[in-house]
Design a protein around this motif. Structure first.
Motif, PDB file in Angstrom:
ATOM      1  N   SER A  93      37.656  39.262 -42.515  1.00 10.65           N
ATOM      2  CA  SER A  93      37.011  40.739 -42.316  1.00 10.65           C
ATOM      3  C   SER A  93      37.365  41.536 -43.635  1.00 10.65           C
ATOM      4  O   SER A  93      38.178  41.437 -44.231  1.00 10.65           O
ATOM      5  N   ALA A  94      36.664  42.192 -43.714  1.00  7.29           N
ATOM      6  CA  ALA A  94      36.930  44.147 -44.082  1.00  7.29           C
ATOM      7  C   ALA A  94      37.608  44.268 -44.070  1.00  7.29           C
ATOM      8  O   ALA A  94      38.844  45.102 -44.681  1.00  7.29           O
ATOM      9  N   GLU A  95      38.344  44.582 -42.159  1.00  7.45           N
ATOM     10  CA  GLU A  95      39.058  45.504 -41.656  1.00  7.45           C
ATOM     11  C   GLU A  95      40.912  44.470 -42.222  1.00  7.45           C
ATOM     12  O   GLU A  95      41.150  44.690 -42.911  1.00  7.45           O
TER      13      GLU A  95
ATOM     14  N   ARG B  20      38.261  51.613 -46.513  1.00  3.79           N
ATOM     15  CA  ARG B  20      37.632  51.051 -46.282  1.00  3.79           C
ATOM     16  C   ARG B  20      36.311  51.183 -46.418  1.00  3.79           C
ATOM     17  O   ARG B  20      35.695  50.382 -46.991  1.00  3.79           O
ATOM     18  N   ARG B  21      35.599  53.386 -46.740  1.00  2.00           N
ATOM     19  CA  ARG B  21      34.905  53.013 -47.137  1.00  2.00           C
ATOM     20  C   ARG B  21      33.900  52.314 -48.585  1.00  2.00           C
ATOM     21  O   ARG B  21      33.000  51.691 -49.733  1.00  2.00           O
TER      22      ARG B  21
ATOM     23  N   ASP C 245      33.932  48.213 -48.730  1.00  2.00           N
ATOM     24  CA  ASP C 245      32.439  47.971 -47.885  1.00  2.00           C
ATOM     25  C   ASP C 245      31.297  48.178 -49.389  1.00  2.00           C
ATOM     26  O   ASP C 245      30.907  47.174 -49.786  1.00  2.00           O
ATOM     27  N   ASN C 246      31.346  49.427 -50.333  1.00  2.00           N
ATOM     28  CA  ASN C 246      30.716  49.157 -51.435  1.00  2.00           C
ATOM     29  C   ASN C 246      31.079  48.080 -52.459  1.00  2.00           C
ATOM     30  O   ASN C 246      30.459  47.480 -53.441  1.00  2.00           O
TER      31      ASN C 246
ATOM     32  N   LEU D  67      30.252  44.995 -51.211  1.00  2.00           N
ATOM     33  CA  LEU D  67      28.617  44.583 -51.511  1.00  2.00           C
ATOM     34  C   LEU D  67      28.406  44.249 -52.527  1.00  2.00           C
ATOM     35  O   LEU D  67      27.439  43.330 -53.589  1.00  2.00           O
TER      36      LEU D  67
ATOM     37  N   SER E 239      28.615  36.777 -47.644  1.00  2.00           N
ATOM     38  CA  SER E 239      29.394  37.109 -46.520  1.00  2.00           C
ATOM     39  C   SER E 239      28.123  36.323 -45.646  1.00  2.00           C
ATOM     40  O   SER E 239      27.283  35.440 -45.909  1.00  2.00           O
TER      41      SER E 239
ATOM     42  N   ARG F  60      28.099  38.078 -41.352  1.00  2.00           N
ATOM     43  CA  ARG F  60      27.926  39.166 -40.851  1.00  2.00           C
ATOM     44  C   ARG F  60      28.374  38.094 -38.986  1.00  2.00           C
ATOM     45  O   ARG F  60      28.034  37.157 -38.917  1.00  2.00           O
TER      46      ARG F  60
ATOM     47  N   TYR G 243      33.859  37.532 -45.109  1.00  2.00           N
ATOM     48  CA  TYR G 243      33.811  37.475 -46.430  1.00  2.00           C
ATOM     49  C   TYR G 243      35.193  35.917 -47.785  1.00  2.00           C
ATOM     50  O   TYR G 243      35.460  36.212 -46.863  1.00  2.00           O
TER      51      TYR G 243
END
Length: 130
Positions: free
Chosen positions: A26-28, A38-39, A42-43, A46, A56, A58, A64
Motif C-alpha cells: 500500500s501507498a500508506e 503521501r501527496r 501518490d504522484n 503514478l 498497481s 486498486r 503497488y
C-alpha cells in the motif's frame, strides 16, 4: 549530480517495493516506512506506473509492486523517469575550456554508477564495488 527531493523519494519508494515480500504494497505503508509525504508519493507512484516500472491494483487488497524483478531495474531507470534527460548547455570559454571535459567525465561516471546499481543491490544492502 544534484537529485531533486522528488527523485530521492522515488528511489526510496522503489527500494521499499524491492525489499517488500511478494504482493501489493500500500501507498500508506511506503509513505510511513520511507517518511515520504503521501501527496508527493501518490504522484511519484503514478509517474513510475506510467513509465512501466511498477504495477498497481486498486481495492482493499491493492497496492503497488515492481513490474520487473529488482535485479533488472537500475537506479538510472528510476532517475530517468523522474528527472528526464539532462540538457548539456554548459560553455566554458577561454582558459576554462578544459572544464567541459571534466564535467563530461563526471557525468559519464555518475551515469555508469547509476546503471550498475540495481534495486536488488539497494534492498539487500550489498552494493557492487564502486
Amino acid at each position: 549530480m544534484r537529485l531533486s527531493a522528488r527523485t530521492q523519494y522515488a528511489l526510496r519508494a522503489a527500494a521499499e517495493l524491492a525489499a517488500a515480500p511478494p504482493g501489493p504494497v500500500s501507498a500508506e505503508r511506503i509513505a510511513a516506512a520511507q517518511d515520504i509525504p503521501r501527496r508527493f508519493l501518490d504522484n511519484i507512484l503514478l509517474q513510475l506506473r506510467r513509465a512501466g516500472l511498477i504495477h498497481s491494483q486498486r481495492g482493499p487488497d491493492g497496492g503497488y509492486w515492481l513490474a520487473r524483478p529488482p535485479t533488472e531495474i537500475t537506479l538510472a531507470d528510476v532517475v530517468l523517469v523522474v528527472e528526464g534527460v539532462a540538457q548539456e548547455n554548459e560553455r566554458f570559454p577561454g582558459v576554462a575550456r578544459p572544464l567541459a571535459s571534466v564535467w563530461g567525465a563526471l557525468r559519464e561516471h555518475e551515469q555508469a554508477t547509476l546503471n550498475e546499481i540495481t534495486l536488488a543491490h539497494i534492498a539487500s544492502g550489498s552494493l557492487p564495488p564502486l
